[in-house]
Design a protein around this motif. Structure first.
Motif, short mmCIF file in Angstrom:
data_model
loop_
_atom_site.label_atom_id
_atom_site.label_comp_id
_atom_site.label_asym_id
_atom_site.label_seq_id
_atom_site.Cartn_x
_atom_site.Cartn_y
_atom_site.Cartn_z
N GLN A 36 0.49 -1.24 0.12
CA GLN A 36 -0.07 -0.13 0.13
C GLN A 36 0.76 1.35 0.06
O GLN A 36 0.47 2.20 -0.46
CB GLN A 36 -0.99 0.00 1.06
CG GLN A 36 -0.54 -0.11 2.43
CD GLN A 36 -0.22 -1.39 3.08
OE1 GLN A 36 -0.19 -2.31 2.20
NE2 GLN A 36 -0.49 -1.63 4.50
N ASP A 37 1.99 1.24 0.47
CA ASP A 37 2.85 2.32 0.61
C ASP A 37 3.56 2.81 -0.86
O ASP A 37 3.56 3.69 -1.30
CB ASP A 37 4.03 2.22 1.57
CG ASP A 37 3.59 1.95 3.11
OD1 ASP A 37 2.65 2.82 3.23
OD2 ASP A 37 3.97 1.21 3.81
N GLN A 39 1.99 1.80 -3.77
CA GLN A 39 1.08 2.19 -4.59
C GLN A 39 0.68 3.65 -4.11
O GLN A 39 0.44 4.27 -5.27
CB GLN A 39 -0.28 1.25 -4.04
CG GLN A 39 -1.26 1.42 -4.98
CD GLN A 39 -2.40 2.40 -4.78
OE1 GLN A 39 -2.45 2.88 -3.61
NE2 GLN A 39 -2.85 3.07 -5.87
N ALA A 40 0.84 3.97 -2.98
CA ALA A 40 0.49 5.51 -2.72
C ALA A 40 1.72 6.40 -3.51
O ALA A 40 1.57 7.18 -3.84
CB ALA A 40 0.42 5.63 -1.08
N PRO A 46 -3.56 -1.62 -7.34
CA PRO A 46 -2.99 -2.69 -6.63
C PRO A 46 -2.83 -4.04 -7.55
O PRO A 46 -1.83 -4.52 -7.24
CB PRO A 46 -4.15 -2.81 -5.59
CG PRO A 46 -4.70 -1.33 -5.25
CD PRO A 46 -4.61 -0.88 -6.97
N SER A 70 1.88 -8.58 7.35
CA SER A 70 2.58 -7.60 6.34
C SER A 70 3.55 -8.25 5.57
O SER A 70 4.45 -9.18 6.05
CB SER A 70 2.87 -6.34 7.04
OG SER A 70 1.76 -5.87 7.77
#
Length: 105
Positions: A36-37, A39-40, A46, A70
């Motif tokens: 997610q990091d 992707q941001a 995703p 994770s």
């Protein structure tokens, strides 16, 4: 490093999106980033990002480690160093010195 491994590594970097992911991970350092990091930071969707991470990992350019639920992704700096050394190992090997041309006049 053998030619096949080098070609595989360079091929994995041969997409603008994968290169962006790899650069993002290089910038993140040894701690790595969760999906997610990444992707941001890259704006990659995703499902597409998962595909790119899989290709980078299979080429040995990134490492993935699980911590609980994770998954952290990190650049494999040793492999990137080997690729850089491979491509630069024969730098200027065929370089022909420029000869000074005499001025006749």
């Amino acid at each position: 490093m053998e030619w096949e491994h080098a070609a595989g590594g360079f091929a994995a970097m041969g997409s603008e999106a994968r290169l962006a992911v790899l650069r993002c991970l290089v910038r993140a350092g040894e701690g790595g980033l969760m999906v997610q990091d990444i992707q941001a930071r890259t704006g990659i969707a995703p499902s597409t990002l998962a595909h790119h991470l899989k290709l980078l990992a299979s080429a040995g350019l990134i490492l993935q480690r699980k911590e609980g639920r994770s998954t952290y992704n990190t650049a494999d700096y040793a492999q990137l160093q080997r690729l850089a050394e491979f491509i630069l190992s024969e730098c200027c090997a065929d370089d022909v010195p420029v000869r000074e041309v005499a001025n006749d006049g």
